[in-house]
Design a protein around this motif. Structure first.
Motif, PDB file in Angstrom:
ATOM      1  N   ASP A  75     -65.487  60.350 -18.620  1.00 18.06           N
ATOM      2  CA  ASP A  75     -66.099  59.025 -18.515  1.00 18.06           C
ATOM      3  C   ASP A  75     -66.426  58.764 -17.046  1.00 18.06           C
ATOM      4  O   ASP A  75     -65.526  58.493 -16.243  1.00 18.06           O
ATOM      5  CB  ASP A  75     -65.151  57.958 -19.067  1.00 18.06           C
ATOM      6  N   ALA A  76     -67.697  58.861 -16.684  1.00 17.57           N
ATOM      7  CA  ALA A  76     -68.100  58.732 -15.285  1.00 17.57           C
ATOM      8  C   ALA A  76     -67.750  57.366 -14.706  1.00 17.57           C
ATOM      9  O   ALA A  76     -67.392  57.253 -13.528  1.00 17.57           O
ATOM     10  CB  ALA A  76     -69.602  58.989 -15.148  1.00 17.57           C
ATOM     11  N   ASP A  77     -67.824  56.319 -15.510  1.00 16.88           N
ATOM     12  CA  ASP A  77     -67.507  54.979 -15.015  1.00 16.88           C
ATOM     13  C   ASP A  77     -66.039  54.877 -14.607  1.00 16.88           C
ATOM     14  O   ASP A  77     -65.706  54.242 -13.600  1.00 16.88           O
ATOM     15  CB  ASP A  77     -67.830  53.925 -16.077  1.00 16.88           C
ATOM     16  N   LEU A  78     -65.164  55.507 -15.379  1.00 18.06           N
ATOM     17  CA  LEU A  78     -63.739  55.502 -15.020  1.00 18.06           C
ATOM     18  C   LEU A  78     -63.497  56.268 -13.726  1.00 18.06           C
ATOM     19  O   LEU A  78     -62.682  55.858 -12.892  1.00 18.06           O
ATOM     20  CB  LEU A  78     -62.902  56.099 -16.153  1.00 18.06           C
ATOM     21  N   VAL A  79     -64.210  57.368 -13.556  1.00 17.92           N
ATOM     22  CA  VAL A  79     -64.060  58.158 -12.331  1.00 17.92           C
ATOM     23  C   VAL A  79     -64.523  57.353 -11.127  1.00 17.92           C
ATOM     24  O   VAL A  79     -63.869  57.332 -10.079  1.00 17.92           O
ATOM     25  CB  VAL A  79     -64.849  59.476 -12.434  1.00 17.92           C
ATOM     26  N   ARG A  80     -65.650  56.671 -11.264  1.00  7.20           N
ATOM     27  CA  ARG A  80     -66.202  55.920 -10.131  1.00  7.20           C
ATOM     28  C   ARG A  80     -65.295  54.774  -9.703  1.00  7.20           C
ATOM     29  O   ARG A  80     -65.383  54.307  -8.557  1.00  7.20           O
ATOM     30  CB  ARG A  80     -67.589  55.372 -10.489  1.00  7.20           C
ATOM     31  N   ARG A  81     -64.436  54.326 -10.573  1.00  4.94           N
ATOM     32  CA  ARG A  81     -63.502  53.273 -10.188  1.00  4.94           C
ATOM     33  C   ARG A  81     -62.514  53.746  -9.129  1.00  4.94           C
ATOM     34  O   ARG A  81     -61.870  52.934  -8.463  1.00  4.94           O
ATOM     35  CB  ARG A  81     -62.723  52.790 -11.414  1.00  4.94           C
ATOM     36  N   ARG A  82     -62.390  55.044  -8.976  1.00  5.22           N
ATOM     37  CA  ARG A  82     -61.457  55.603  -7.993  1.00  5.22           C
ATOM     38  C   ARG A  82     -62.145  55.940  -6.675  1.00  5.22           C
ATOM     39  O   ARG A  82     -61.524  56.463  -5.764  1.00  5.22           O
ATOM     40  CB  ARG A  82     -60.789  56.852  -8.578  1.00  5.22           C
ATOM     41  N   MET A  83     -63.445  55.662  -6.612  1.00  3.62           N
ATOM     42  CA  MET A  83     -64.210  55.930  -5.396  1.00  3.62           C
ATOM     43  C   MET A  83     -64.943  54.677  -4.954  1.00  3.62           C
ATOM     44  O   MET A  83     -65.477  53.943  -5.784  1.00  3.62           O
ATOM     45  CB  MET A  83     -65.225  57.049  -5.637  1.00  3.62           C
ATOM     46  N   GLY A  84     -64.977  54.463  -3.652  1.00  7.93           N
ATOM     47  CA  GLY A  84     -65.803  53.402  -3.091  1.00  7.93           C
ATOM     48  C   GLY A  84     -67.012  54.030  -2.427  1.00  7.93           C
ATOM     49  O   GLY A  84     -66.881  55.033  -1.725  1.00  7.93           O
ATOM     50  N   VAL A  85     -68.186  53.463  -2.652  1.00 10.01           N
ATOM     51  CA  VAL A  85     -69.424  54.051  -2.138  1.00 10.01           C
ATOM     52  C   VAL A  85     -70.221  52.990  -1.370  1.00 10.01           C
ATOM     53  O   VAL A  85     -70.373  51.865  -1.839  1.00 10.01           O
ATOM     54  CB  VAL A  85     -70.299  54.605  -3.283  1.00 10.01           C
ATOM     55  N   ILE A 151     -69.193  47.469   2.947  1.00  9.52           N
ATOM     56  CA  ILE A 151     -68.018  48.322   3.125  1.00  9.52           C
ATOM     57  C   ILE A 151     -66.777  47.641   2.580  1.00  9.52           C
ATOM     58  O   ILE A 151     -65.958  48.253   1.873  1.00  9.52           O
ATOM     59  CB  ILE A 151     -67.838  48.691   4.610  1.00  9.52           C
ATOM     60  N   VAL A 152     -66.616  46.359   2.874  1.00 10.07           N
ATOM     61  CA  VAL A 152     -65.476  45.603   2.356  1.00 10.07           C
ATOM     62  C   VAL A 152     -65.500  45.592   0.831  1.00 10.07           C
ATOM     63  O   VAL A 152     -64.457  45.734   0.175  1.00 10.07           O
ATOM     64  CB  VAL A 152     -65.484  44.165   2.917  1.00 10.07           C
ATOM     65  N   ARG A 153     -66.683  45.426   0.248  1.00 12.41           N
ATOM     66  CA  ARG A 153     -66.801  45.432  -1.213  1.00 12.41           C
ATOM     67  C   ARG A 153     -66.308  46.765  -1.784  1.00 12.41           C
ATOM     68  O   ARG A 153     -65.640  46.810  -2.824  1.00 12.41           O
ATOM     69  CB  ARG A 153     -68.253  45.185  -1.619  1.00 12.41           C
ATOM     70  N   ALA A 154     -66.620  47.867  -1.097  1.00 10.47           N
ATOM     71  CA  ALA A 154     -66.176  49.181  -1.561  1.00 10.47           C
ATOM     72  C   ALA A 154     -64.664  49.352  -1.437  1.00 10.47           C
ATOM     73  O   ALA A 154     -64.066  50.162  -2.148  1.00 10.47           O
ATOM     74  CB  ALA A 154     -66.889  50.281  -0.775  1.00 10.47           C
ATOM     75  N   LEU A 155     -64.052  48.592  -0.538  1.00  8.37           N
ATOM     76  CA  LEU A 155     -62.607  48.698  -0.324  1.00  8.37           C
ATOM     77  C   LEU A 155     -61.803  47.749  -1.212  1.00  8.37           C
ATOM     78  O   LEU A 155     -60.572  47.885  -1.297  1.00  8.37           O
ATOM     79  CB  LEU A 155     -62.270  48.370   1.144  1.00  8.37           C
ATOM     80  N   ALA A 156     -62.479  46.829  -1.872  1.00 10.45           N
ATOM     81  CA  ALA A 156     -61.791  45.725  -2.540  1.00 10.45           C
ATOM     82  C   ALA A 156     -60.871  46.181  -3.663  1.00 10.45           C
ATOM     83  O   ALA A 156     -59.928  45.475  -4.015  1.00 10.45           O
ATOM     84  CB  ALA A 156     -62.812  44.707  -3.064  1.00 10.45           C
ATOM     85  N   ARG A 160     -59.433  55.685  -3.912  1.00  8.12           N
ATOM     86  CA  ARG A 160     -58.762  56.861  -3.388  1.00  8.12           C
ATOM     87  C   ARG A 160     -59.660  57.595  -2.395  1.00  8.12           C
ATOM     88  O   ARG A 160     -59.162  58.275  -1.497  1.00  8.12           O
ATOM     89  CB  ARG A 160     -58.411  57.810  -4.549  1.00  8.12           C
ATOM     90  N   LEU A 161     -60.976  57.473  -2.562  1.00  8.30           N
ATOM     91  CA  LEU A 161     -61.927  58.182  -1.709  1.00  8.30           C
ATOM     92  C   LEU A 161     -63.068  57.245  -1.375  1.00  8.30           C
ATOM     93  O   LEU A 161     -63.619  56.587  -2.258  1.00  8.30           O
ATOM     94  CB  LEU A 161     -62.457  59.422  -2.445  1.00  8.30           C
ATOM     95  N   LEU A 162     -63.418  57.193  -0.107  1.00  8.13           N
ATOM     96  CA  LEU A 162     -64.523  56.357   0.348  1.00  8.13           C
ATOM     97  C   LEU A 162     -65.686  57.257   0.740  1.00  8.13           C
ATOM     98  O   LEU A 162     -65.544  58.153   1.581  1.00  8.13           O
ATOM     99  CB  LEU A 162     -64.085  55.509   1.542  1.00  8.13           C
ATOM    100  N   LEU A 163     -66.846  57.029   0.110  1.00 10.82           N
ATOM    101  CA  LEU A 163     -68.058  57.798   0.376  1.00 10.82           C
ATOM    102  C   LEU A 163     -69.048  56.922   1.141  1.00 10.82           C
ATOM    103  O   LEU A 163     -69.412  55.843   0.668  1.00 10.82           O
ATOM    104  CB  LEU A 163     -68.700  58.274  -0.935  1.00 10.82           C
ATOM    105  N   LEU A 164     -69.481  57.379   2.294  1.00 11.26           N
ATOM    106  CA  LEU A 164     -70.386  56.609   3.140  1.00 11.26           C
ATOM    107  C   LEU A 164     -71.637  57.430   3.403  1.00 11.26           C
ATOM    108  O   LEU A 164     -71.564  58.518   3.981  1.00 11.26           O
ATOM    109  CB  LEU A 164     -69.707  56.255   4.477  1.00 11.26           C
ATOM    110  N   ASP A 165     -72.789  56.899   2.982  1.00 15.11           N
ATOM    111  CA  ASP A 165     -74.030  57.652   3.052  1.00 15.11           C
ATOM    112  C   ASP A 165     -74.992  57.043   4.067  1.00 15.11           C
ATOM    113  O   ASP A 165     -75.702  56.080   3.758  1.00 15.11           O
ATOM    114  CB  ASP A 165     -74.685  57.706   1.663  1.00 15.11           C
ATOM    115  N   GLU A 166     -74.989  57.581   5.282  1.00 17.63           N
ATOM    116  CA  GLU A 166     -75.932  57.142   6.325  1.00 17.63           C
ATOM    117  C   GLU A 166     -75.942  55.620   6.444  1.00 17.63           C
ATOM    118  O   GLU A 166     -77.008  54.981   6.424  1.00 17.63           O
ATOM    119  CB  GLU A 166     -77.343  57.652   6.010  1.00 17.63           C
ATOM    120  N   ILE A 167     -74.771  55.037   6.598  1.00 19.91           N
ATOM    121  CA  ILE A 167     -74.649  53.580   6.485  1.00 19.91           C
ATOM    122  C   ILE A 167     -75.248  52.819   7.659  1.00 19.91           C
ATOM    123  O   ILE A 167     -75.373  51.593   7.591  1.00 19.91           O
ATOM    124  CB  ILE A 167     -73.183  53.155   6.294  1.00 19.91           C
TER     125      ILE A 167
END
Length: 249
Positions: A75-85, A151-156, A160-167
């Motif tokens: 379930d990709a949605d469940l996986v994405r809950r563990r990552m902030g982007v 960024i704060v929204r991704a941390l809220a 477990r993992l923060l992905l930052l793309d050319e921010i």
């Protein structure tokens, strides 16, 4: 030795006849900051999108905390809950104030009570100097402020993992510093981060490990001082020579 937070093995991604990721192997350990560098089109953003399961991969494996998240049955949605982007564009909801932008995912996706989600959101906004803007709407913020909110929204939800793309790529030069300062603080707090950036000086200061991508291949990786001062691969040497000539390192 503990399991890395992220392990990518033999990752291949194609768009039609074009191979944009060609057998990528990459690990990110707990509390490690890994920075992806390379020319535009080298595959950095595509790699981040594949890790976040926004792109289907053609071959290889992606493990998040030891779990094969590249399995089509996952379930990709469940996986994405563990990552902030956080992406190049801020992607804030224009009809929601700053507080609601930050608290929305913890409430709707993670099921946290509104009071708890808003309390956490306010504490995070306070840490980045934006508590006084909690009731403001995105169009009333500067670009740097909007990206800090993103960024704060991704941390809220404490990913477990923060992905930052050319921010910083969409920011005016004078606003880049405030966003990079926040990322530096997050790294200092022990966040696990995988990020792509064109800010070479920043990569050199913040990274535990720098990975150079070229034409979809990870050609070289190592500690920043080693990679930036004594790159082993000829293509890395060529890329960095151009960066130095442009005064960006």
């Amino acid at each position: 030795m503990s399991e890395p937070v992220l392990r990518v093995s033999g990752l291949v991604k194609r768009y039609g006849p074009d191979t944009v990721l060609d057998g990528i192997d990459l690990e990110v350990a707990e509390h490690e900051v890994v920075v992806l560098i390379g020319a535009s089109g080298s595959g950095k953003s595509t790699l981040l999108r594949c890790v976040n399961l926004q792109e289907e991969i053609d071959d290889g494996q992606i493990l998040l905390e030891g779990e094969d998240v590249s399995d089509p049955r996952v379930d990709a949605d469940l996986v994405r809950r563990r990552m902030g982007v956080v992406f190049q564009a801020f992607n804030l909801f224009p009809h929601l104030c700053v507080l609601d932008n930050v608290a929305l995912a913890p409430r709707v996706v993670h099921g946290r009570p509104r009071e708890e989600a808003e309390r956490t959101a306010l504490a995070l906004l306070d840490r980045v100097g934006l508590a006084d803007r909690a009731s403001a709407y995105p169009d009333r913020l500067s670009g740097g402020q909007q990206q800090r909110v993103a960024i704060v929204r991704a941390l809220a939800y404490d990913p477990r993992l923060l992905l930052l793309d050319e921010i910083t790529s969409a920011l005016d030069p004078e606003l880049v510093g405030e966003v990079l300062t926040l990322v530096r603080e997050l790294a200092g707090q022990g966040r696990t981060i995988l990020m792509a950036t064109h800010e070479m000086g920043f990569a050199r200061r913040i990274a535990d490990r720098v990975c150079f991508l070229d034409a979809g291949r990870l050609l070289e990786s190592g500690p920043p001082e080693q990679l930036f001062t004594e790159p082993a691969h000829a293509r890395t040497q060529q890329f960095l020579a151009r960066i130095v000539a442009a005064g960006r390192l």
